[in-house]
Enzyme design. Sequence first.
Site, short mmCIF file in Angstrom:
data_model
loop_
_atom_site.label_atom_id
_atom_site.label_comp_id
_atom_site.label_asym_id
_atom_site.label_seq_id
_atom_site.Cartn_x
_atom_site.Cartn_y
_atom_site.Cartn_z
N ILE A 15 0.86 -1.18 0.00
CA ILE A 15 0.00 0.00 0.00
C ILE A 15 0.90 1.23 0.00
CG2 ILE A 15 -1.74 1.31 1.28
CD1 ILE A 15 -2.56 -1.43 2.55
N PHE A 16 0.70 2.12 -0.97
CA PHE A 16 1.53 3.32 -1.07
C PHE A 16 0.82 4.53 -0.46
CE2 PHE A 16 2.82 7.14 -3.62
CZ PHE A 16 4.11 7.26 -3.09
N GLY A 17 1.51 5.20 0.45
CA GLY A 17 0.97 6.40 1.07
C GLY A 17 1.81 7.62 0.73
N TYR A 18 1.16 8.74 0.41
CA TYR A 18 1.87 9.95 0.02
C TYR A 18 1.35 11.18 0.78
CZ TYR A 18 -2.41 10.45 -2.68
OH TYR A 18 -3.74 10.53 -3.05
N GLY A 19 0.33 10.98 1.62
CA GLY A 19 -0.22 12.06 2.43
C GLY A 19 -0.08 11.72 3.89
N SER A 20 -1.18 11.71 4.62
CA SER A 20 -1.13 11.41 6.05
C SER A 20 -0.67 9.98 6.33
CB SER A 20 -2.49 11.66 6.70
OG SER A 20 -3.49 10.85 6.10
N GLU A 95 -10.38 6.40 3.55
CA GLU A 95 -10.04 7.11 2.31
C GLU A 95 -11.19 7.18 1.31
OE1 GLU A 95 -7.27 8.62 2.24
OE2 GLU A 95 -6.26 7.67 3.92
#
Length: 206
Positions: A15-20, A95
């Site tokens: 799982i790629f996260g780029y914000g919180s 999300e």
Amino acid sequence: MKPRDSTKEKSSLWIFGYGSLVWKPGFAYKRSTIGHIRGFKRRFWHGDDFYRGDKDKPARVVTLVEDEQACTWGVAYEVTDSQVEESLQYLNMREIVLGGYITQMVEFLPKEKGQGPLLAVVYIATSSNPIYLGPASDREIAAQIAACSGNTGHNIEYLVRLAEFMRLSCPEAEDEHLFSIEAAVLNIFSECGGIKPQKPILLGAS
């Protein structure tokens, strides 16, 4: 080297996260790695009327916008076995239901040497979402961020934590949009008598 399609293995998923998600994933995971994806740029173009804002004053949070020349840095989390279903249930509520995002598979390139590319799921908010706010000047976005807060805290905290992550974990990477908005927020507080927002203590993107 072709990326490994972890979605074909029901017992493992990236799982790629780029914000919180870079500092607060909110789900159990086996391991994490810092890296980037290509073909997308991070932008404060999505509205948030729950976590960092409300119905009257929607906050500004990041989403991804397609751009062939761009890349976005963040954190990829590997979830395995029962973590897969549990993490997706949690993220779908966080999300999709509350945030208005959709999912997409992307190629993730780890920063760590020796690691090959991976396929990861990412959550993206598009212009078809009713709370999508779209582009605006740095000053306009900064003014909105400075004025908003929601159920999980102030919009400024979201901005500062993301900027701190980039400085500490990806010092070689560029994110002009992010740092320009951070500077614009600081200018707003400077114009208001020199009072600056207090920087939060990082929880760490473990």
